[in-house]
Enzyme design. Structure first.
Site, PDB file in Angstrom:
ATOM      1  N   CYS A   1      28.964  91.775 -10.837  1.00 35.80           N
ATOM      2  CA  CYS A   1      27.938  90.755 -10.655  1.00 35.80           C
ATOM      3  C   CYS A   1      28.544  89.549  -9.964  1.00 35.80           C
ATOM      4  CB  CYS A   1      27.341  90.345 -11.993  1.00 35.80           C
ATOM      5  SG  CYS A   1      26.055  89.102 -11.828  1.00 35.80           S
ATOM      6  N   GLY A   2      28.156  89.303  -8.717  1.00 33.67           N
ATOM      7  CA  GLY A   2      28.764  88.234  -7.953  1.00 33.67           C
ATOM      8  C   GLY A   2      28.114  86.881  -8.139  1.00 33.67           C
TER       9      GLY A   2
END
Length: 274
Positions: A110-111
């Site tokens: 998850c960026g």
């Protein structure tokens, strides 16, 4: 390379008589904590390999540092439940950390999890500038093919992403794997920065789809071309256009789509760096 785990499965194969017992290799996934000055800034679920590259690449992509030398020391501490990366910043970089707080526990790759505002998530990316890199259609096909050969963990498990750096005439100069596509690209960014590789000299190659974060990270690397086997999002296309990045996606052998800045892809001519 971190060895995958062997796990028993019940396999259904109708053509071979139905149910049977078998083993399947699966990749490890573990919490990786990034701690700066003794304080945990972020926790990502990741493959516990190439940890130092991950530390540098994550710090670059988060804007905590501008170059690898802004980190004075990296200490990797293995714990029963995960990995803690203790990162010591140069004194001049500590203010950037204060301005960019990300207390989070991110799911795989998850960026943007934990980003405190929409403005931070959609922050403008710097232009890669008029880089002199040009690739042929053959380079595009070769970059994906060569990256496939640099994925030992995926070959064993079929369950991880890869990011590579393709230099025309030289092949894939570096490649990193991870269960998270963002993590793989961060690890690649760190590896290139630590080796002093100029990002303008090659193209980033991905096994995954292209979201805005992947374009943002490519811009931080400085690569003028981003190549992917899967499709981009509309926001990723707009971001690549604004950043001056040539976005090539849906690569299938010698067929692919060019979404932005098609002038860098030459047909019938050798690739070159001006």
């Amino acid at each position: 390379m971190v060895r995958p785990t062997r796990h028993p499965v019940s396999r259904i194969a109708q053509r071979k008589g139905g149910l049977s017992s078998a083993d399947r290799l699966v990749p490890e996934e573990t919490p990786v904590a990034f701690s700066y000055g003794g304080t945990t800034q972020a926790v990502m679920m990741a493959t516990p390999a190439d940890i130092e590259d991950f530390a540098v690449g994550f710090s670059l992509s988060e804007g905590i540092i501008a170059k690898a030398s802004d980190i004075e020391a990296i200490a990797v501490e293995d714990h029963d439940q995960g990995v803690d990366i203790q990162i010591t910043l140069a004194e001049t970089e500590r203010d950037a950390l204060t301005a960019r707080r990300r207390y989070m526990a991110g799911p795989v790759g998850c960026g943007l999890c934990g980003v405190e505002s929409i403005e931070q998530a959609l922050k403008p990316v710097a232009s890669v500038g008029p880089a002199g890199l040009h690739l042929t259609a053959g380079d595009i096909a070769q970059s994906v093919r060569l990256l496939s050969a640099r994925q030992p963990l995926h070959a064993e498990t079929g369950a991880v992403h890869a990011a590579g750096f393709y230099v025309p005439g030289k092949g894939v100069a570096a490649a990193r794997e991870d269960v998270g596509r963002h993590n793989a690209l961060d690890k690649l960014a760190g590896a290139l920065a630590r080796a002093g590789v100029d990002g303008r000299s090659g193209a980033v190659v991905l096994t995954s789809r292209v979201s805005i974060e992947m374009v943002q990270k490519t811009a931080i690397i400085g690569a003028p071309v981003l190549i992917a086997v899967s499709a981009p999002t509309a926001l990723a296309i707009r971001t690549a256009e604004a950043a001056g990045i040539t976005l090539v996606a849906l690569v299938r052998g010698d067929e692919f789509d060019i979404f932005t800045h098609a002038d860098r892809i030459k047909t019938g001519a050798d690739a070159h760096v001006a």
